[in-house]
Write an enzyme that holds these catalytic residues in place. Structure first.
Site, PDB file in Angstrom:
ATOM      1  CD  GLU A   1      -3.257  -1.022   1.937  1.00  0.00           C
ATOM      2  OE1 GLU A   1      -3.464   0.199   2.730  1.00  0.00           O
ATOM      3  OE2 GLU A   1      -3.987  -1.937   1.994  1.00  0.00           O
ATOM      4  N   GLY A   2       1.989   1.273  -0.744  1.00  0.00           N
ATOM      5  CA  GLY A   2       3.135   2.293  -0.782  1.00  0.00           C
ATOM      6  C   GLY A   2       4.045   2.009   0.134  1.00  0.00           C
TER       7      GLY A   2
END
Ligand SMILES: Cc1cc2nc3c(=O)[nH]c(=O)nc-3n(C[C@H](O)[C@H](O)[C@H](O)COP(=O)(O)OP(=O)(O)OC[C@H]3O[C@@H](n4cnc5c(N)ncnc54)[C@H](O)[C@@H]3O)c2cc1C
Length: 638
Positions: free
Chosen positions: A421-422
């Site tokens: 998620e990043g």
């Protein structure tokens, strides 16, 4: 050239990221203002709150969820690398797959705050359970369909997921991780819809989902805008094969897939948000989606506080409880105060998202970055506090007749939080992009190598006017006045520090801009430190405002907030020093040499890996040649 080295250029990759970015700021942003040197305390103080109805619904849900979570055998999930069917069924029955969906679609209608509290609770049984719920709800079908779906799509899909059908989000491919510009899965327009072709990697819930959000590229043509597009796809559509279930160092219970699409028909009606809007949808979904992982980090951190407290008081070495040796007490202090601050940050971000008056995209990104990094440190310190038992599995401890405590598992489970998620590096870039946005906006043509001389001159004049107004505001502020922020009592000095440092941070960004100009965006180490300082300041603010607000009920919170701030100040000091005193340039040269093989002699003396397979699997188009390993979880009855 190898497949990993061909593909879009760096410039093209940036263009894709830039196009997906939301550039509009219509609501105030505490985070954005922070990087401009302005501590907008009034945006977070008074501490926001949920409405009485939200609180009642949230507390009632937590009360139902808790006994079920207590019944989950987390150790068995770890041992068997498998979440049993009855856990899926129990969660479905409770409505846990539709926690954030409105009741009108069959959901529970929880606020962000209570959704995150529920994830913290569920994740405390086993992190894989929290990840199942979070991947389904924060990036799977519920959130993007709720935000971007047509009414028909909402009617069609939301009641199904609220009732317990599991979903997944499929962006990553063997050749696509942090760089969606390389996306290879295609969506070819045909009569009435599209044909999807490609291979998706590492989709959490991918082996058990009945619904998928798939990112695929529609070719550009005269009639079509084309571009990366989000589709809602029935997982049992002909042409979909789940080719393997992946296994990892942690989160052993998650159902993570390699999924192949071969001529999979998706009707026009299942395009989400319009052609070419896929990445924008993914990024916007993540604005609040990014609150989930920190909620699980809080679960792990709280567990570490509990174990550190019990163990370090009981275990005696060298005539004292280990927690009374200074080398250990610094760790216990760090674990406890940082957990307090992390929970304050998660709650604050959730409450800001709930009252919808602020733009929280920077705060949520700072939170994801900070929580994943700090939770990892917390768990690592706990392993040290536990000594050999920190390295030993819980089952092994139990087999010896001791209390089984899974510190090593918590550490392993947490490691991925810094990547998915990043990743931390991508979060640094994403936040730095916003932090320097004001400068780029005024100085854009000065630093653009392709801008004309005339445009550059105009930009110089515009920038001069901006800085003439902005720079003086960074010189003086309330933080320099010893009586300011008196309502914070003992914490006033910490808030004054935050105010002063906010201005110092903005000045540092300005100096960096002056020094490197257009090359600043390549100074990733500098920008990373700038962002880390911003994250610390946000954490200090959240901890102080929380402690002040709860002073009557938890006076000891002030002690923890104060302690956390003292520790954060030491870290901030080191980060400021490293802004200008570092080995970044030498490291850059060395890495170039290392990649070219100059230092390969350092590897001598060991047995090197014998596997000579490709670094990245080339994707062969066509039908699958592998058996489908999909797991069919029985649907909850009733
Ligand atoms: C357990 C697990 C679950 C996952 N779940 C999902 C899911 O549900 N859906 C989904 O679509 N994906 C999922 N992923 C994929 C995950 O989101 C990616 O692993 C992540 O985006 C990083 O991509 P990558 O692994 O390809 O790393 P790469 O992009 O190859 O990066 C390698 C390293 O280089 C760094 N890096 C890359 N680009 C830059 C840059 N421009 N500047 C500085 N540093 C850079 C990265 O931070 C990283 O440290 C999952 C992965 C795992 C392991």
């Amino acid at each position: 050239m190898s497949p990993t080295q061909s593909g879009p250029t760096e410039r093209e990759a940036r263009k894709v990221a830039e196009a997906a970015r939301e550039s509009e700021w219509t609501k105030p942003s505490f985070g954005k203002e922070l990087f401009l040197g302005r501590l907008r305390l009034e945006l977070v103080d008074p501490w926001p709150s949920n409405s009485p109805d939200q609180i009642a619904a949230g507390e009632a849900f937590l009360a139902r969820l808790r006994p079920f979570v207590e019944s989950i055998d987390g150790a068995a999930i770890e041992r068997d690398a498998f979440i049993p069917d009855d856990v899926f069924a129990g969660l479905a029955e409770l409505g846990a797959f539709g926690m954030k969906l409105p009741t009108s679609y069959g959901g529970v209608g929880l606020s962000h705050l209570y959704y995150c509290k529920a994830l913290t609770l569920a994740g405390s049984a086993n992190a894989s359970v929290g990840t199942l719920l979070s991947a389904h709800q924060s990036i799977g079908v519920p959130q993007p369909v709720k935000m971007f779906g047509t009414e028909a799509q909402k009617q069609k899909y939301l009641p199904r997921v609220a009732a317990g059908e599991v979903s997944a989000f499929l962006l990553t491919e063997p050749d696509v991780g942090s760089d969606p510009a390389r996306l290879g899965t295609s969506a070819t327009p045909v009569e009435g819809g599209y044909l999807l072709n490609g291979v998706k990697l590492w989709a959490t819930n991918g082996t058990v989902s009945t619904l998928l959000v798939v990112m695929a590229r529609v070719p550009k043509s005269e009639e079509r805008r084309g571009g990366i597009t989000a589709f809602v796809v029935e997982a049992d559509s002909p042409g979909i094969t789940v080719e393997s279930r992946n296994a990892f160092m942690g989160l052993r219970g998650i159902e993570n897939s390699v999924t192949r699409f071969h001529d999979v028909f998706v009707p026009d009606a299942d395009v989400l948000g319009g052609e070419g809007r896929g990445l924008k949808i993914a990024l916007t979904t993540l604005n609040t989606g990014r609150l989930s992982l920190p909620a699980m980090c809080v679960a792990s951190a709280k567990w570490c506080v509990h174990v550190a407290r019990g163990w370090a008081a009981e275990r005696v070495q060298w005539g004292r409880p280990v927690g009374r040796h200074e080398a250990m007490s610094t760790k216990i202090s760090f674990i406890t105060s940082t957990t307090y601050a992390l929970e304050a940050m998660v709650d604050l971000c959730c409450l800001l998202a709930d009252d919808d008056a602020n733009d929280i995209r920077i705060e949520a990104a700072l939170l994801k970055l900070y929580a994943s990094e700090m939770a990892w440190k917390i768990a690592d310190e706990l392993v040290q506090v536990r000594g050999g038992r920190g390295f030993e599995t819980a089952d092994s401890q139990r087999a010896r007749g001791e209390r089984g405590l899974e510190a090593e598992q918590v550490l392993r489970d947490l490691r991925i939080m810094r990547i998915f998620e990043g990743s931390t590096e991508i979060m640094h870039l994403l936040i730095a992009r916003e932090a320097v946005d004001a400068h780029l906006a005024v100085a854009g043509d000065i630093i653009d190598p392709e801008a004309s001389r005339d445009d550059k001159l105009k930009a110089v004049a515009k920038a001069g006017a901006f800085y003439a107004g902005w720079l003086p505001t960074l010189v003086a502020g309330k933080g320099a006045v010893p009586t300011s922020f008196a309502d914070f009592g003992r914490l006033a000095a910490q808030v004054r520090f935050v105010e002063r440092t906010t201005r110092k941070l903005a000045r540092s960004i300005f100096y960096g801009m002056g020094r490197w100009q257009g090359a600043m965006e390549r100074k990733q180490a500098f920008l990373g430190r700038v962002v880390d300082i911003g994250a610390e300041l946000f954490a200090m603010t959240a901890a102080c405002v929380r402690a002040k607000t709860e002073q009557a009920t938890h006076p000891e919170g002030v002690e923890l907030a104060d302690l956390f701030c003292q520790q954060a100040r030491v870290r901030i000091g080191a980060l400021f020093t490293a802004l200008w005193d570092n080995t970044d340039d030498a490291d850059d040269v060395a890495a170039k040499q290392a990649l070219a093989g100059r230092y390969a002699f350092v590897e001598a003396g060991i047995v090197l890996p014998s596997d000579q397979g490709p670094w990245v699997t080339p994707v062969e188009p066509g039908p699958s040649t592998k058996p489908d390993v999909r797991r069919h979880v029985p649907r909850a009855s009733g």
